[in-house]
Design a protein around this motif. Structure first.
Motif, PDB file in Angstrom:
ATOM      1  N   LYS A 160       0.852  -1.185   0.000  1.00  0.00           N
ATOM      2  CA  LYS A 160       0.000   0.000   0.000  1.00  0.00           C
ATOM      3  C   LYS A 160       0.895   1.244   0.000  1.00  0.00           C
ATOM      4  CE  LYS A 160      -3.680   2.172   2.651  1.00  0.00           C
ATOM      5  NZ  LYS A 160      -4.514   2.101   3.842  1.00  0.00           N
ATOM      6  N   VAL A 161       0.600   2.181  -0.877  1.00  0.00           N
ATOM      7  CA  VAL A 161       1.333   3.450  -0.911  1.00  0.00           C
ATOM      8  C   VAL A 161       0.580   4.427  -0.011  1.00  0.00           C
ATOM      9  CG1 VAL A 161       2.148   5.341  -2.346  1.00  0.00           C
ATOM     10  CG2 VAL A 161       2.154   3.011  -3.255  1.00  0.00           C
ATOM     11  N   LEU A 162       1.244   4.896   1.049  1.00  0.00           N
ATOM     12  CA  LEU A 162       0.601   5.817   1.990  1.00  0.00           C
ATOM     13  C   LEU A 162       0.659   7.258   1.502  1.00  0.00           C
ATOM     14  CD1 LEU A 162       1.957   4.341   5.344  1.00  0.00           C
ATOM     15  CD2 LEU A 162      -0.252   3.919   4.248  1.00  0.00           C
ATOM     16  N   SER A 163       1.814   7.690   1.028  1.00  0.00           N
ATOM     17  CA  SER A 163       1.930   9.055   0.513  1.00  0.00           C
ATOM     18  C   SER A 163       3.095   9.148  -0.453  1.00  0.00           C
ATOM     19  CB  SER A 163       2.118  10.058   1.652  1.00  0.00           C
ATOM     20  OG  SER A 163       3.369   9.869   2.267  1.00  0.00           O
ATOM     21  N   THR A 164       3.000  10.107  -1.361  1.00  0.00           N
ATOM     22  CA  THR A 164       4.051  10.353  -2.342  1.00  0.00           C
ATOM     23  C   THR A 164       4.270  11.857  -2.455  1.00  0.00           C
ATOM     24  OG1 THR A 164       3.330   8.437  -3.614  1.00  0.00           O
ATOM     25  CG2 THR A 164       4.786   9.949  -4.729  1.00  0.00           C
ATOM     26  N   ARG A 165       5.513  12.263  -2.491  1.00  0.00           N
ATOM     27  CA  ARG A 165       5.869  13.670  -2.687  1.00  0.00           C
ATOM     28  C   ARG A 165       6.948  13.722  -3.752  1.00  0.00           C
ATOM     29  NH1 ARG A 165       1.929  14.164  -0.087  1.00  0.00           N
ATOM     30  NH2 ARG A 165       1.690  15.021   1.968  1.00  0.00           N
ATOM     31  N   SER A 166       6.963  14.795  -4.524  1.00  0.00           N
ATOM     32  CA  SER A 166       8.014  14.931  -5.530  1.00  0.00           C
ATOM     33  C   SER A 166       8.461  16.373  -5.623  1.00  0.00           C
ATOM     34  CB  SER A 166       7.540  14.418  -6.888  1.00  0.00           C
ATOM     35  OG  SER A 166       6.458  15.177  -7.348  1.00  0.00           O
ATOM     36  N   GLN A 167       9.648  16.557  -6.182  1.00  0.00           N
ATOM     37  CA  GLN A 167      10.213  17.883  -6.391  1.00  0.00           C
ATOM     38  C   GLN A 167      11.041  17.845  -7.661  1.00  0.00           C
ATOM     39  OE1 GLN A 167      13.025  19.042  -3.449  1.00  0.00           O
ATOM     40  NE2 GLN A 167      14.383  17.333  -3.828  1.00  0.00           N
ATOM     41  N   ARG A 168      11.318  19.030  -8.210  1.00  0.00           N
ATOM     42  CA  ARG A 168      12.125  19.125  -9.430  1.00  0.00           C
ATOM     43  C   ARG A 168      13.339  19.994  -9.143  1.00  0.00           C
ATOM     44  NH1 ARG A 168       8.514  19.756 -14.528  1.00  0.00           N
ATOM     45  NH2 ARG A 168      10.554  19.823 -15.513  1.00  0.00           N
ATOM     46  N   PRO A 169      14.474  19.376  -8.823  1.00  0.00           N
ATOM     47  CA  PRO A 169      15.677  20.171  -8.572  1.00  0.00           C
ATOM     48  C   PRO A 169      16.270  20.777  -9.844  1.00  0.00           C
ATOM     49  CG  PRO A 169      16.149  17.842  -8.330  1.00  0.00           C
ATOM     50  CD  PRO A 169      14.677  17.961  -8.557  1.00  0.00           C
ATOM     51  N   ALA A 170      15.909  20.235 -10.995  1.00  0.00           N
ATOM     52  CA  ALA A 170      16.362  20.751 -12.285  1.00  0.00           C
ATOM     53  C   ALA A 170      15.244  20.507 -13.295  1.00  0.00           C
ATOM     54  CB  ALA A 170      17.646  20.047 -12.717  1.00  0.00           C
ATOM     55  N   PRO A 171      15.245  21.201 -14.425  1.00  0.00           N
ATOM     56  CA  PRO A 171      14.150  21.033 -15.390  1.00  0.00           C
ATOM     57  C   PRO A 171      13.947  19.601 -15.884  1.00  0.00           C
ATOM     58  CG  PRO A 171      15.442  22.967 -15.939  1.00  0.00           C
ATOM     59  CD  PRO A 171      16.171  22.276 -14.834  1.00  0.00           C
ATOM     60  N   ASP A 172      15.041  18.850 -16.073  1.00  0.00           N
ATOM     61  CA  ASP A 172      14.920  17.483 -16.583  1.00  0.00           C
ATOM     62  C   ASP A 172      15.121  16.428 -15.513  1.00  0.00           C
ATOM     63  OD1 ASP A 172      14.373  18.421 -19.080  1.00  0.00           O
ATOM     64  OD2 ASP A 172      16.430  18.234 -19.820  1.00  0.00           O
ATOM     65  N   VAL A 173      15.022  16.805 -14.239  1.00  0.00           N
ATOM     66  CA  VAL A 173      15.228  15.875 -13.127  1.00  0.00           C
ATOM     67  C   VAL A 173      14.102  16.044 -12.122  1.00  0.00           C
ATOM     68  CG1 VAL A 173      16.760  15.222 -11.229  1.00  0.00           C
ATOM     69  CG2 VAL A 173      17.733  15.943 -13.397  1.00  0.00           C
ATOM     70  N   ALA A 174      13.579  14.915 -11.659  1.00  0.00           N
ATOM     71  CA  ALA A 174      12.574  14.934 -10.588  1.00  0.00           C
ATOM     72  C   ALA A 174      12.971  13.890  -9.552  1.00  0.00           C
ATOM     73  CB  ALA A 174      11.190  14.632 -11.142  1.00  0.00           C
ATOM     74  N   GLU A 175      12.659  14.156  -8.316  1.00  0.00           N
ATOM     75  CA  GLU A 175      12.914  13.211  -7.237  1.00  0.00           C
ATOM     76  C   GLU A 175      11.610  12.984  -6.508  1.00  0.00           C
ATOM     77  OE1 GLU A 175      16.028  15.194  -5.128  1.00  0.00           O
ATOM     78  OE2 GLU A 175      17.566  14.469  -6.515  1.00  0.00           O
ATOM     79  N   ALA A 176      11.331  11.732  -6.210  1.00  0.00           N
ATOM     80  CA  ALA A 176      10.089  11.381  -5.519  1.00  0.00           C
ATOM     81  C   ALA A 176      10.417  10.548  -4.291  1.00  0.00           C
ATOM     82  CB  ALA A 176       9.174  10.591  -6.449  1.00  0.00           C
ATOM     83  N   VAL A 177       9.672  10.783  -3.231  1.00  0.00           N
ATOM     84  CA  VAL A 177       9.776   9.974  -2.020  1.00  0.00           C
ATOM     85  C   VAL A 177       8.384   9.469  -1.677  1.00  0.00           C
ATOM     86  CG1 VAL A 177      11.796  11.168  -1.099  1.00  0.00           C
ATOM     87  CG2 VAL A 177       9.541  11.990  -0.516  1.00  0.00           C
ATOM     88  N   ALA A 178       8.347   8.299  -1.065  1.00  0.00           N
ATOM     89  CA  ALA A 178       7.053   7.716  -0.719  1.00  0.00           C
ATOM     90  C   ALA A 178       7.169   6.923   0.571  1.00  0.00           C
ATOM     91  CB  ALA A 178       6.572   6.805  -1.842  1.00  0.00           C
ATOM     92  N   LEU A 179       6.080   6.896   1.307  1.00  0.00           N
ATOM     93  CA  LEU A 179       5.929   5.988   2.438  1.00  0.00           C
ATOM     94  C   LEU A 179       5.029   4.861   1.967  1.00  0.00           C
ATOM     95  CD1 LEU A 179       5.376   8.342   5.492  1.00  0.00           C
ATOM     96  CD2 LEU A 179       7.374   6.953   4.981  1.00  0.00           C
ATOM     97  N   VAL A 180       5.495   3.634   2.152  1.00  0.00           N
ATOM     98  CA  VAL A 180       4.758   2.471   1.666  1.00  0.00           C
ATOM     99  C   VAL A 180       4.677   1.418   2.760  1.00  0.00           C
ATOM    100  CG1 VAL A 180       5.442   2.875  -0.727  1.00  0.00           C
ATOM    101  CG2 VAL A 180       6.836   1.391   0.691  1.00  0.00           C
ATOM    102  N   VAL A 181       3.656   0.573   2.656  1.00  0.00           N
ATOM    103  CA  VAL A 181       3.527  -0.561   3.565  1.00  0.00           C
ATOM    104  C   VAL A 181       3.791  -1.818   2.748  1.00  0.00           C
ATOM    105  CG1 VAL A 181       2.002  -1.842   5.100  1.00  0.00           C
ATOM    106  CG2 VAL A 181       1.848   0.645   4.998  1.00  0.00           C
ATOM    107  N   VAL A 182       4.834  -2.558   3.136  1.00  0.00           N
ATOM    108  CA  VAL A 182       5.190  -3.812   2.477  1.00  0.00           C
ATOM    109  C   VAL A 182       5.258  -4.877   3.564  1.00  0.00           C
ATOM    110  CG1 VAL A 182       6.906  -5.050   1.104  1.00  0.00           C
ATOM    111  CG2 VAL A 182       6.507  -2.624   0.696  1.00  0.00           C
ATOM    112  N   ALA A 183       4.484  -5.933   3.394  1.00  0.00           N
ATOM    113  CA  ALA A 183       4.441  -7.041   4.355  1.00  0.00           C
ATOM    114  C   ALA A 183       4.103  -6.549   5.766  1.00  0.00           C
ATOM    115  CB  ALA A 183       5.761  -7.812   4.348  1.00  0.00           C
ATOM    116  N   GLY A 184       3.201  -5.579   5.839  1.00  0.00           N
ATOM    117  CA  GLY A 184       2.729  -5.100   7.138  1.00  0.00           C
ATOM    118  C   GLY A 184       3.644  -4.118   7.836  1.00  0.00           C
ATOM    119  N   ARG A 185       4.732  -3.690   7.204  1.00  0.00           N
ATOM    120  CA  ARG A 185       5.659  -2.741   7.821  1.00  0.00           C
ATOM    121  C   ARG A 185       5.807  -1.511   6.948  1.00  0.00           C
ATOM    122  NH1 ARG A 185      10.455  -5.372  10.972  1.00  0.00           N
ATOM    123  NH2 ARG A 185      10.246  -3.298  11.838  1.00  0.00           N
TER     124      ARG A 185
END
Length: 156
Positions: free
Chosen positions: A106-131
């Motif tokens: 399960k994906v709990l949340s996702t956030r992203s940012q663009r440090p450069a025009p052709d680059v993006a970084e994403a972070v997410a909190l996820v639940v895998v196997a109950g953790r």
């Protein structure tokens, strides 16, 4: 002959809880304010071009988590990732046990940012196997599409 240093496209980070701090040490103020780096900007869906980045980041996170959890075959990650990321994921996962019950992630949340025009970084909190685990992706725009070029996670 000097061999070039090869950086890994996928990094699995072992979670280690920090030791508890007791007493006045935890309350002692720091020597001064912490230096602040450049501010981060969250991508909002109404930003037009950034909406595409957010949609690609969400899809990439979902695919990566499904592959890590075992609910999708690893070759499907090639839809959003470069071959180096796919190879390292397959090498890390190894053979999966057939017939084993897999709990859907399960994906709990996702956030992203663009440090450069052709680059993006994403972070997410996820639940895998109950953790709950963290997942970080680097997306780069090349040849008209966004591709995951690096992945870092605490998921097993």
């Amino acid at each position: 002959m000097v061999r070039p240093v090869r950086t890994r496209a996928v990094r699995f980070v072992r979670y280690r809880p920090t030791p508890a701090v007791h007493g006045a040490l935890a309350l002692r103020p720091s020597a001064g304010p912490a230096p602040r780096g450049p501010g981060l900007r969250l991508v909002r869906p109404a930003d037009g071009e950034d909406a595409e980045v957010q949609a690609v980041a969400d899809a990439a996170v979902r695919l990566a988590v499904d592959v890590l959890a075992g609910t999708r075959p690893p070759h499907q990650l090639s839809l959003v990732a470069v071959p180096a990321v796919c190879r390292e994921i397959v090498a890390q996962l190894g053979p999966r046990a057939r017939g084993a019950r897999v709990v859907p992630p399960k994906v709990l949340s996702t956030r992203s940012q663009r440090p450069a025009p052709d680059v993006a970084e994403a972070v997410a909190l996820v639940v895998v196997a109950g953790r709950v685990h963290a997942l970080a992706l680097r997306l780069e725009h090349a040849r008209g599409r966004w591709r995951c070029t690096a992945l870092e996670t605490t998921a097993p």
